[in-house]
Write a protein that holds these residues in place. Structure first.
Motif, PDB file in Angstrom:
ATOM      1  N   SER A  33       0.820  -1.224   0.000  1.00 32.58           N
ATOM      2  CA  SER A  33       0.000   0.000   0.000  1.00 32.58           C
ATOM      3  C   SER A  33       0.851   1.271   0.000  1.00 32.58           C
ATOM      4  N   GLY A  34       2.075   1.191  -0.532  1.00 26.15           N
ATOM      5  CA  GLY A  34       2.939   2.370  -0.612  1.00 26.15           C
ATOM      6  C   GLY A  34       3.625   2.730   0.690  1.00 26.15           C
ATOM      7  N   ARG A  35       3.566   1.835   1.669  1.00 22.22           N
ATOM      8  CA  ARG A  35       4.072   2.143   3.006  1.00 22.22           C
ATOM      9  C   ARG A  35       5.586   2.403   3.042  1.00 22.22           C
ATOM     10  N   THR A  36       6.373   1.614   2.316  1.00 26.77           N
ATOM     11  CA  THR A  36       7.831   1.783   2.353  1.00 26.77           C
ATOM     12  C   THR A  36       8.230   3.138   1.773  1.00 26.77           C
ATOM     13  N   ARG A  37       7.638   3.492   0.628  1.00 24.38           N
ATOM     14  CA  ARG A  37       7.940   4.790   0.019  1.00 24.38           C
ATOM     15  C   ARG A  37       7.523   5.927   0.955  1.00 24.38           C
ATOM     16  N   GLU A  38       6.355   5.776   1.585  1.00 23.59           N
ATOM     17  CA  GLU A  38       5.877   6.795   2.526  1.00 23.59           C
ATOM     18  C   GLU A  38       6.823   6.952   3.705  1.00 23.59           C
ATOM     19  N   LEU A  39       7.294   5.831   4.247  1.00 21.06           N
ATOM     20  CA  LEU A  39       8.230   5.901   5.375  1.00 21.06           C
ATOM     21  C   LEU A  39       9.530   6.572   4.971  1.00 21.06           C
ATOM     22  N   MET A  40      10.008   6.293   3.754  1.00 17.06           N
ATOM     23  CA  MET A  40      11.225   6.965   3.275  1.00 17.06           C
ATOM     24  C   MET A  40      11.012   8.475   3.267  1.00 17.06           C
ATOM     25  N   GLU A  41       9.825   8.904   2.813  1.00 16.45           N
ATOM     26  CA  GLU A  41       9.526  10.339   2.777  1.00 16.45           C
ATOM     27  C   GLU A  41       9.411  10.914   4.186  1.00 16.45           C
ATOM     28  N   GLU A  42       8.594  10.260   5.028  1.00 17.75           N
ATOM     29  CA  GLU A  42       8.334  10.768   6.383  1.00 17.75           C
ATOM     30  C   GLU A  42       9.597  10.865   7.213  1.00 17.75           C
ATOM     31  N   LEU A  43      10.394   9.788   7.223  1.00 14.56           N
ATOM     32  CA  LEU A  43      11.545   9.737   8.116  1.00 14.56           C
ATOM     33  C   LEU A  43      12.753  10.501   7.591  1.00 14.56           C
ATOM     34  N   SER A  44      12.806  10.757   6.281  1.00 15.25           N
ATOM     35  CA  SER A  44      13.945  11.510   5.745  1.00 15.25           C
ATOM     36  C   SER A  44      13.612  12.984   5.544  1.00 15.25           C
ATOM     37  N   VAL A  64      18.667  13.311   0.903  1.00 16.33           N
ATOM     38  CA  VAL A  64      18.878  12.538  -0.327  1.00 16.33           C
ATOM     39  C   VAL A  64      19.768  11.333  -0.042  1.00 16.33           C
ATOM     40  N   ASP A  65      20.823  11.541   0.749  1.00 11.21           N
ATOM     41  CA  ASP A  65      21.733  10.453   1.097  1.00 11.21           C
ATOM     42  C   ASP A  65      21.018   9.356   1.888  1.00 11.21           C
ATOM     43  N   THR A  66      20.143   9.763   2.807  1.00 10.59           N
ATOM     44  CA  THR A  66      19.388   8.801   3.612  1.00 10.59           C
ATOM     45  C   THR A  66      18.490   7.937   2.732  1.00 10.59           C
ATOM     46  N   VAL A  67      17.729   8.557   1.832  1.00  9.32           N
ATOM     47  CA  VAL A  67      16.816   7.808   0.956  1.00  9.32           C
ATOM     48  C   VAL A  67      17.606   6.918   0.005  1.00  9.32           C
ATOM     49  N   ARG A  68      18.697   7.454  -0.554  1.00  5.84           N
ATOM     50  CA  ARG A  68      19.520   6.666  -1.475  1.00  5.84           C
ATOM     51  C   ARG A  68      20.049   5.418  -0.760  1.00  5.84           C
ATOM     52  N   SER A  69      20.551   5.583   0.451  1.00 10.88           N
ATOM     53  CA  SER A  69      21.080   4.443   1.216  1.00 10.88           C
ATOM     54  C   SER A  69      19.986   3.417   1.498  1.00 10.88           C
ATOM     55  N   ALA A  70      18.807   3.894   1.905  1.00 10.81           N
ATOM     56  CA  ALA A  70      17.694   2.985   2.199  1.00 10.81           C
ATOM     57  C   ALA A  70      17.266   2.229   0.935  1.00 10.81           C
ATOM     58  N   ALA A  71      17.188   2.936  -0.192  1.00 10.76           N
ATOM     59  CA  ALA A  71      16.798   2.300  -1.456  1.00 10.76           C
ATOM     60  C   ALA A  71      17.825   1.254  -1.871  1.00 10.76           C
ATOM     61  N   SER A 116      14.560   0.380  10.487  1.00 10.58           N
ATOM     62  CA  SER A 116      15.394   0.720  11.644  1.00 10.58           C
ATOM     63  C   SER A 116      16.456   1.743  11.243  1.00 10.58           C
ATOM     64  N   PHE A 117      17.068   1.521  10.075  1.00 14.65           N
ATOM     65  CA  PHE A 117      18.059   2.460   9.550  1.00 14.65           C
ATOM     66  C   PHE A 117      17.438   3.849   9.372  1.00 14.65           C
ATOM     67  N   LEU A 118      16.232   3.893   8.767  1.00 12.55           N
ATOM     68  CA  LEU A 118      15.553   5.175   8.542  1.00 12.55           C
ATOM     69  C   LEU A 118      15.221   5.872   9.861  1.00 12.55           C
ATOM     70  N   GLU A 119      14.764   5.101  10.858  1.00 11.34           N
ATOM     71  CA  GLU A 119      14.463   5.672  12.192  1.00 11.34           C
ATOM     72  C   GLU A 119      15.722   6.273  12.801  1.00 11.34           C
ATOM     73  N   ARG A 120      16.824   5.514  12.715  1.00 16.26           N
ATOM     74  CA  ARG A 120      18.092   5.969  13.287  1.00 16.26           C
ATOM     75  C   ARG A 120      18.557   7.262  12.613  1.00 16.26           C
ATOM     76  N   ARG A 121      18.516   7.297  11.279  1.00 21.06           N
ATOM     77  CA  ARG A 121      18.925   8.507  10.552  1.00 21.06           C
ATOM     78  C   ARG A 121      17.994   9.677  10.862  1.00 21.06           C
ATOM     79  N   HIS A 122      16.686   9.392  11.009  1.00 20.56           N
ATOM     80  CA  HIS A 122      15.706  10.429  11.351  1.00 20.56           C
ATOM     81  C   HIS A 122      16.071  11.053  12.697  1.00 20.56           C
ATOM     82  N   ASN A 123      16.366  10.216  13.672  1.00 19.37           N
ATOM     83  CA  ASN A 123      16.729  10.708  15.006  1.00 19.37           C
ATOM     84  C   ASN A 123      18.041  11.487  14.980  1.00 19.37           C
ATOM     85  N   GLU A 124      19.014  11.022  14.187  1.00 15.85           N
ATOM     86  CA  GLU A 124      20.287  11.749  14.054  1.00 15.85           C
ATOM     87  C   GLU A 124      20.062  13.124  13.440  1.00 15.85           C
TER      88      GLU A 124
END
Length: 182
Positions: free
Chosen positions: A109-120, A140-147, A161-169
């Motif tokens: 349902s587009g959840r992964t793409r949405e999380l990339m947007e929200e958390l980055s 951009v670096d965060t999304v590229r790494s996650a992708a 987990s990676f996206l959460e960690r980068r979001h918090n950083e």
């Protein structure tokens, strides 16, 4: 002058209703667009501020790669906004693998793409064989790494987990950066 090729189904979006989007790009980025709607070729010529003019081809390319015009215009908001593409096709073996990888990047349902947007904090669009990103260099670096993690076969949980960690950083760095001492 730069040349950008836009897919046939995105020419209408680039021009906009009655040429509205095209005129807005021309005035805000201080460029002149010469669009050949038969071939999809777009000539982008700087007519004003050369620094602003450098963003013109990226705006056209972003719209061509699936971004809404208002999201592509975000590139003009400040000098630190970047447009980047991740080539999904290069990480696949065949058409079925391409569909599977696109499905993994989009998520249920587009959840992964949405999380990339929200958390980055970046804008993310998956169109054709590319994943497009608009945001600050860190976003951009965060999304590229996650992708790339997803394309390399990492489980979604590890990527989240990676996206959460980068979001918090990024949040912690932002708070420290804007801290007033005195």
């Amino acid at each position: 002058m730069k040349h950008v090729t836009v897919p046939d189904d995105r020419i209408g979006v680039l021009i906009g209703e009655g040429g509205e989007t095209m005129r807005e790009i021309e005035s805000r980025a201080e460029v002149r667009l010469d669009i050949d709607s038969e071939t999809g070729s777009v000539k982008v010529e700087t007519v004003g501020d050369p620094i602003l003019g450098l963003k013109g081809p990226d705006i056209v390319k972003a719209i061509g790669r699936g971004f809404a015009p208002e999201d592509a215009m975000r590139l003009l908001d400040d000098d630190m906004q970047l447009f980047d593409l991740v080539d999904i096709d290069s990480a696949t073996r065949n058409k079925n693998d391409l569909q599977r990888q696109k499905g993994r990047l989009i998520g249920e349902s587009g959840r992964t793409r949405e999380l990339m947007e929200e958390l980055s904090g970046a804008d993310v669009v998956i169109y054709g064989t590319t994943l497009g990103i608009i945001g600050s260099p860190e976003q951009v670096d965060t999304v590229r790494s996650a992708a790339e993690m997803i394309l390399d076969g990492a489980p979604h949980g590890a990527v989240y987990s990676f996206l959460e960690r980068r979001h918090n950083e990024m949040k912690a760095n932002d708070i420290e950066y804007h801290q007033f001492t005195g």
